[in-house]
Design an enzyme around this catalytic site. Structure first.
Site, PDB file in Angstrom:
ATOM      1  N   PRO A  38      36.330   0.939  24.150  1.00 51.41           N
ATOM      2  CA  PRO A  38      35.057   1.652  23.993  1.00 51.41           C
ATOM      3  C   PRO A  38      33.883   0.686  23.947  1.00 51.41           C
ATOM      4  O   PRO A  38      33.943  -0.335  23.274  1.00 51.41           O
ATOM      5  CB  PRO A  38      35.231   2.399  22.663  1.00 51.41           C
ATOM      6  N   THR A  40      29.507   0.853  23.771  1.00 47.24           N
ATOM      7  CA  THR A  40      28.243   1.575  23.715  1.00 47.24           C
ATOM      8  C   THR A  40      27.355   1.144  24.876  1.00 47.24           C
ATOM      9  O   THR A  40      27.111  -0.044  25.068  1.00 47.24           O
ATOM     10  CB  THR A  40      27.551   1.305  22.372  1.00 47.24           C
ATOM     11  N   ALA A  73      31.601   5.083  21.889  1.00 49.81           N
ATOM     12  CA  ALA A  73      31.583   5.868  20.657  1.00 49.81           C
ATOM     13  C   ALA A  73      30.611   7.028  20.796  1.00 49.81           C
ATOM     14  O   ALA A  73      29.493   6.871  21.284  1.00 49.81           O
ATOM     15  CB  ALA A  73      31.191   4.977  19.489  1.00 49.81           C
ATOM     16  N   GLN A 115      36.302   8.516  21.936  1.00 47.55           N
ATOM     17  CA  GLN A 115      36.177   7.863  20.633  1.00 47.55           C
ATOM     18  C   GLN A 115      35.084   8.577  19.844  1.00 47.55           C
ATOM     19  O   GLN A 115      33.919   8.598  20.247  1.00 47.55           O
ATOM     20  CB  GLN A 115      35.835   6.386  20.761  1.00 47.55           C
ATOM     21  N   HIS A 192      37.169   6.589  15.144  1.00 49.78           N
ATOM     22  CA  HIS A 192      36.535   5.272  15.004  1.00 49.78           C
ATOM     23  C   HIS A 192      36.440   4.907  13.523  1.00 49.78           C
ATOM     24  O   HIS A 192      35.574   5.373  12.801  1.00 49.78           O
ATOM     25  CB  HIS A 192      35.139   5.330  15.626  1.00 49.78           C
ATOM     26  N   GLY A 193      37.348   4.027  13.100  1.00 52.51           N
ATOM     27  CA  GLY A 193      37.326   3.543  11.726  1.00 52.51           C
ATOM     28  C   GLY A 193      37.006   2.068  11.651  1.00 52.51           C
ATOM     29  O   GLY A 193      37.427   1.392  10.699  1.00 52.51           O
ATOM     30  N   ALA A 194      36.242   1.566  12.623  1.00 55.22           N
ATOM     31  CA  ALA A 194      36.052   0.118  12.777  1.00 55.22           C
ATOM     32  C   ALA A 194      34.574  -0.266  12.783  1.00 55.22           C
ATOM     33  O   ALA A 194      33.677   0.566  12.704  1.00 55.22           O
ATOM     34  CB  ALA A 194      36.709  -0.336  14.089  1.00 55.22           C
ATOM     35  N   ASN A 195      34.351  -1.589  12.859  1.00 56.76           N
ATOM     36  CA  ASN A 195      33.065  -2.199  13.202  1.00 56.76           C
ATOM     37  C   ASN A 195      31.905  -1.851  12.277  1.00 56.76           C
ATOM     38  O   ASN A 195      30.750  -1.857  12.679  1.00 56.76           O
ATOM     39  CB  ASN A 195      32.681  -1.870  14.651  1.00 56.76           C
ATOM     40  N   TYR A 197      31.085   1.014  10.743  1.00 58.07           N
ATOM     41  CA  TYR A 197      30.517   2.353  10.750  1.00 58.07           C
ATOM     42  C   TYR A 197      31.113   3.177   9.605  1.00 58.07           C
ATOM     43  O   TYR A 197      31.827   2.653   8.760  1.00 58.07           O
ATOM     44  CB  TYR A 197      30.680   2.966  12.143  1.00 58.07           C
ATOM     45  N   ARG A 244      41.119   3.501  15.474  1.00 54.85           N
ATOM     46  CA  ARG A 244      40.662   2.122  15.685  1.00 54.85           C
ATOM     47  C   ARG A 244      40.222   1.508  14.366  1.00 54.85           C
ATOM     48  O   ARG A 244      39.460   2.111  13.608  1.00 54.85           O
ATOM     49  CB  ARG A 244      39.493   2.074  16.674  1.00 54.85           C
ATOM     50  N   ASN A 252      28.360  -5.996  11.346  1.00 53.20           N
ATOM     51  CA  ASN A 252      27.555  -5.037  10.579  1.00 53.20           C
ATOM     52  C   ASN A 252      27.634  -5.295   9.068  1.00 53.20           C
ATOM     53  O   ASN A 252      27.606  -4.363   8.259  1.00 53.20           O
ATOM     54  CB  ASN A 252      27.948  -3.587  10.902  1.00 53.20           C
ATOM     55  N   GLY A 317      38.264 -10.524  23.056  1.00 53.53           N
ATOM     56  CA  GLY A 317      38.276 -11.881  23.593  1.00 53.53           C
ATOM     57  C   GLY A 317      39.424 -12.188  24.536  1.00 53.53           C
ATOM     58  O   GLY A 317      39.694 -13.364  24.795  1.00 53.53           O
ATOM     59  N   ARG A 339      33.823  -6.146  27.823  1.00 51.18           N
ATOM     60  CA  ARG A 339      32.808  -6.664  28.740  1.00 51.18           C
ATOM     61  C   ARG A 339      33.340  -6.913  30.149  1.00 51.18           C
ATOM     62  O   ARG A 339      32.618  -6.735  31.133  1.00 51.18           O
ATOM     63  CB  ARG A 339      32.200  -7.940  28.149  1.00 51.18           C
TER      64      ARG A 339
END
Length: 388
Positions: A38, A40, A73, A115, A192-195, A197, A244, A252, A317, A339
């Site tokens: 995913p 944005t 997302a 997502q 989405h349980g990551a990053n 948020y 996730r 964040n 990565g 990416r």
């Protein structure tokens, strides 16, 4: 273009290519293990944050026979929005827009999941209904700046702490989004349980300072995520649901003082639920490069594998060699690429044949028009030589 030293020809006469063997993730039948992670992109039609023809073209370009795409997302309600131009999944117009996207992917034999997210405190009042403050588990302001509805960089605001009696509504909003995803033709959803948020904010004690049944212990902090997952499973069935997580990832302004205990507990709990997959963001990725940047960081997929016995997707990565190695040694069942999928709409085919990869333009990642979005060439149209 990325230098060809990052691309490996896998000699199929010696051994099968681990990235190009079939895989079943719950109800998702895949013909290869190159997953679009995913990302944005902030290109929904305005007003209304509605997916439109440009988005259908973008996802359709990146679809492949038996290949899994995970959408950017997607906001479950207006309150869930944290960035201008992100698409939603809570109105009839948005559902119809996403239907055009899923149709484009399915026409090429692809598999696509939505997502679904709520950004929590990673928002700004200018993006919130009636100019309200963003919400979070506690009134803890993240460090740094954010982008407001006008695209200006502004300091984060201190969020309003959600009342305990509001949390059932958050769960219901995720359930409604899952139902809408089903109506829009998605093959499943990823919670989405990551990053950093909202669900991640509840997980970690750097952002969760509650004293009720949703705060304090690891079990309490995991409660909201697990309630959401269970409620979505009740609607779609576990074989259509992924989750996730981003363990040991500080994006964040996230941190937790009981990291290993938290992630071990979550892995064990999610293992009980027979998910389609668990998707982990490797902490070695720093969000600015396509190469592993911190090989001393924990190996999230390898760590989770000892506890979570279901299918694992690992993202962060990866390049061709490291992706093949991760699947070959069974640290992960599939590899998410972010990416690299932006600049290479036909990334699975390029990886399969060892073609060089087009370097993506970071300046066009977020917002804008077709430029840097749907105008990247497919490998048969691009030079296969690297620039000097």
């Amino acid at each position: 273009m990325l230098r060809s030293r990052f691309i490996t020809f896998w000699n199929a006469t010696v051994q099968p290519d681990p990235l190009f063997s079939p895989l079943k993730l719950g109800a998702l039948e895949l013909k290869h293990r190159v997953v679009m992670a995913p990302m944005t992109r902030m290109r929904s039609a305005q007003p209304g944050n509605v997916p439109h023809a440009l988005n259908a073209e973008y996802y359709g370009q990146r679809a492949s026979e038996g290949g899994l795409l995970i959408t950017e997302a997607t906001d479950i309600t207006p309150q869930a929005q944290g960035y201008r131009g992100t698409p939603g999944l809570y109105t009839a117009e948005q559902i119809a827009g996403w239907r055009a996207v899923t149709d484009a992917v399915h026409a090429k034999g692809g598999v696509i999941v939505s997502q679904i997210w709520h950004v929590g405190r990673i928002s700004h009042s200018s993006l919130q209904p009636n100019g309200a403050l963003p919400v979070g588990p506690s009134a803890v302001r993240p460090a740094g700046d954010h982008t407001n509805a006008s695209g200006q960089s502004v300091p984060f605001e201190t969020p309003r702490a959600l009342e305990e009696n509001e949390l059932a509504g958050i769960v219901a909003d995720f359930v409604a989004a899952a139902r809408n995803a089903q109506e829009a033709g998605f093959d499943g959803v990823e919670v989405h349980g990551a990053n950093g948020y909202l669900l991640d904010q509840f997980l970690r004690n750097g952002s969760n300072q509650r004293t009720d049944r949703y705060g304090g212990s690891v079990e309490n902090r995991a409660r909201l995520l697990l309630e959401v997952v269970d409620a979505v499973i009740a609607v779609l069935g576990a074989p259509h649901v992924g989750v996730r997580l981003s363990p040991w990832n500080g994006f964040n302004d996230m941190f937790d003082s009981e990291g290993e205990a938290l992630w071990n507990y979550l892995a064990a709990e999610l293992d009980k639920r027979d998910l389609a997959y668990l998707h982990v963001v490797e902490p070695r990725s720093d969000f600015t490069t396509d190469l592993p940047v911190n090989d001393s960081a924990p190996d999230a997929a390898g760590h989770f594998k000892a506890i979570f016995k279901g299918s694992l997707i690992s993202t962060g990565g990866y390049v061709a060699e490291t992706a093949r190695a991760a699947v070959a040694d069974t640290r992960a069942h599939a590899i998410g690429f972010g990416r690299l999928f932006i600049g290479n709409p036909d990334l699975p085919e390029r990886l399969r044949i060892g073609a060089t990869l087009t370097r993506q333009d970071r300046a066009t990642f977020y917002g804008g028009d077709h430029r840097g979005y749907t105008d990247y060439a497919f490998h048969e149209d691009a030079s296969l030589s690297c620039p000097a």
